[in-house]
Design an enzyme around this catalytic site. Structure first.
Site, PDB file in Angstrom:
ATOM      1  CG  ASN A   1     -42.069  24.696 -31.582  1.00 36.15           C
ATOM      2  OD1 ASN A   1     -43.244  24.550 -31.255  1.00 36.15           O
ATOM      3  ND2 ASN A   1     -41.395  25.793 -31.338  1.00 36.15           N
TER       4      ASN A   1
ATOM      5  CE  LYS B   1     -45.841  25.357 -29.272  1.00 35.97           C
ATOM      6  NZ  LYS B   1     -44.985  26.319 -30.031  1.00 35.97           N
TER       7      LYS B   1
ATOM      8  CG  HIS C   1     -45.928  27.386 -24.693  1.00 35.93           C
ATOM      9  ND1 HIS C   1     -45.568  28.575 -25.278  1.00 35.93           N
ATOM     10  CD2 HIS C   1     -46.160  27.663 -23.384  1.00 35.93           C
ATOM     11  CE1 HIS C   1     -45.579  29.528 -24.348  1.00 35.93           C
ATOM     12  NE2 HIS C   1     -45.950  29.003 -23.197  1.00 35.93           N
TER      13      HIS C   1
ATOM     14  CE1 TYR D   1     -47.285  31.107 -28.423  1.00 36.09           C
ATOM     15  CE2 TYR D   1     -49.334  30.105 -29.147  1.00 36.09           C
ATOM     16  CZ  TYR D   1     -48.041  29.991 -28.661  1.00 36.09           C
ATOM     17  OH  TYR D   1     -47.509  28.741 -28.416  1.00 36.09           O
TER      18      TYR D   1
ATOM     19  CD  GLU E   1     -47.295  31.374 -21.071  1.00 32.78           C
ATOM     20  OE1 GLU E   1     -46.766  32.181 -21.854  1.00 32.78           O
ATOM     21  OE2 GLU E   1     -46.732  30.295 -20.735  1.00 32.78           O
TER      22      GLU E   1
HETATM   23  P1  ATP Z   1     -42.978  28.912 -27.141  1.00 32.41           P
HETATM   24  O1  ATP Z   1     -43.381  30.304 -26.747  1.00 32.41           O
HETATM   25  O2  ATP Z   1     -44.029  28.167 -27.952  1.00 32.41           O
HETATM   26  O3  ATP Z   1     -42.468  28.095 -26.000  1.00 32.41           O
HETATM   27  P2  ATP Z   1     -40.405  29.884 -27.943  1.00 32.41           P
HETATM   28  O4  ATP Z   1     -40.482  30.715 -26.715  1.00 32.41           O
HETATM   29  O5  ATP Z   1     -39.243  28.970 -28.118  1.00 32.41           O
HETATM   30  O6  ATP Z   1     -41.718  29.016 -28.129  1.00 32.41           O
HETATM   31  P3  ATP Z   1     -41.273  32.191 -29.425  1.00 32.41           P
HETATM   32  O7  ATP Z   1     -40.326  33.160 -30.044  1.00 32.41           O
HETATM   33  O8  ATP Z   1     -41.992  32.587 -28.179  1.00 32.41           O
HETATM   34  O9  ATP Z   1     -40.487  30.807 -29.233  1.00 32.41           O
HETATM   35  O10 ATP Z   1     -42.326  31.801 -30.550  1.00 32.41           O
HETATM   36  C1  ATP Z   1     -43.590  31.262 -30.198  1.00 32.41           C
HETATM   37  C2  ATP Z   1     -43.967  30.214 -31.211  1.00 32.41           C
HETATM   38  O11 ATP Z   1     -44.156  30.812 -32.473  1.00 32.41           O
HETATM   39  C3  ATP Z   1     -42.899  29.139 -31.468  1.00 32.41           C
HETATM   40  O12 ATP Z   1     -42.875  28.112 -30.523  1.00 32.41           O
HETATM   41  C4  ATP Z   1     -43.322  28.622 -32.822  1.00 32.41           C
HETATM   42  O13 ATP Z   1     -44.454  27.731 -32.733  1.00 32.41           O
HETATM   43  C5  ATP Z   1     -43.756  29.916 -33.503  1.00 32.41           C
HETATM   44  N1  ATP Z   1     -42.631  30.523 -34.236  1.00 32.41           N
HETATM   45  C6  ATP Z   1     -41.537  31.121 -33.723  1.00 32.41           C
HETATM   46  N2  ATP Z   1     -40.709  31.558 -34.686  1.00 32.41           N
HETATM   47  C7  ATP Z   1     -41.305  31.226 -35.866  1.00 32.41           C
HETATM   48  C8  ATP Z   1     -40.963  31.394 -37.243  1.00 32.41           C
HETATM   49  N3  ATP Z   1     -39.846  32.010 -37.607  1.00 32.41           N
HETATM   50  N4  ATP Z   1     -41.837  30.917 -38.170  1.00 32.41           N
HETATM   51  C9  ATP Z   1     -42.986  30.300 -37.812  1.00 32.41           C
HETATM   52  N5  ATP Z   1     -43.363  30.110 -36.524  1.00 32.41           N
HETATM   53  C10 ATP Z   1     -42.540  30.547 -35.573  1.00 32.41           C
HETATM   54 MG    MG Z   2     -42.159  31.916 -26.203  1.00 32.79          MG
END
Ligand code: ATP
Ligand code: MG
Length: 138
Positions: free
Chosen positions: A113, A10, A116, A50, A127
């Site tokens: 974080n 990211k 992804h 997303y 994706e």
């Molecule tokens: P990713 O899809 O990026 O691998 P993930 O599957 O662990 O992450 P998701 O629930 O799919 O988590 O959320 C997608 C992304 O949205 C997260 O990786 C993070 O960058 C962002 N995100 C998730 N929760 C929050 C939150 N509470 N506040 C801000 N950003 C968030």
């Molecule tokens: Mg996710």
């Protein structure tokens, strides 16, 4: 279980100069690089990538963040890739991620974080196809 997953390094991690170290750790973790490119998401690209999160409270911030700078898109191969990779990167919130995981090491907060990871075999394919044409996959 499929053997393909998709990841993005990211914008925060690319900006911080962690790209090389993160890729090195993925390879050392047994994930084989099948496709890779550095690119940048437009706002529209990030909204499309997303789309499943469009109703979440953090959607607009997420789109703004993901289009804020270059990312590195990577298609990876390993047995049971989706599940193994999600364990390897750790919990969404770096503060809750296990020691030694990518998000624990390189994540700043729940949004920034570092990486992804696909959440299903089906999404890993969708994706990967978002970023790579057939002749960019090896
Ligand atoms: P990713 O899809 O990026 O691998 P993930 O599957 O662990 O992450 P998701 O629930 O799919 O988590 O959320 C997608 C992304 O949205 C997260 O990786 C993070 O960058 C962002 N995100 C998730 N929760 C929050 C939150 N509470 N506040 C801000 N950003 C968030
Ligand atoms: Mg996710």
């Amino acid at each position: 279980m499929g053997n393909i997953t998709f990841t993005m390094i990211k914008p925060n991690a690319v900006k911080s100069g962690y790209t090389g170290e993160i890729i090195q750790r993925m390879v050392a973790g047994g994930f084989k690089v099948r496709a890779m490119k550095m690119t940048e998401l437009s706002v529209k690209d990030a909204q499309r990538f997303y789309a499943v999160h469009s109703e979440r409270s953090f959607f607009n911030e997420l789109v703004e963040f993901m289009s804020s700078g270059p990312i590195v898109a990577i298609m990876l191969e390993k047995e049971n890739a989706v599940e193994n990779f999600r364990k390897f990167i750790g919990a969404t919130d770096p503060a809750k991620a296990d020691e030694g995981t990518i998000r624990k090491l390189f994540g700043e907060n729940v949004q920034s974080n570092a990486v992804h990871g696909s959440d299903s075999d089906e999404n890993a394919v969708i994706e990967s196809n978002f970023f790579f044409s057939e002749r960019e996959k090896f």
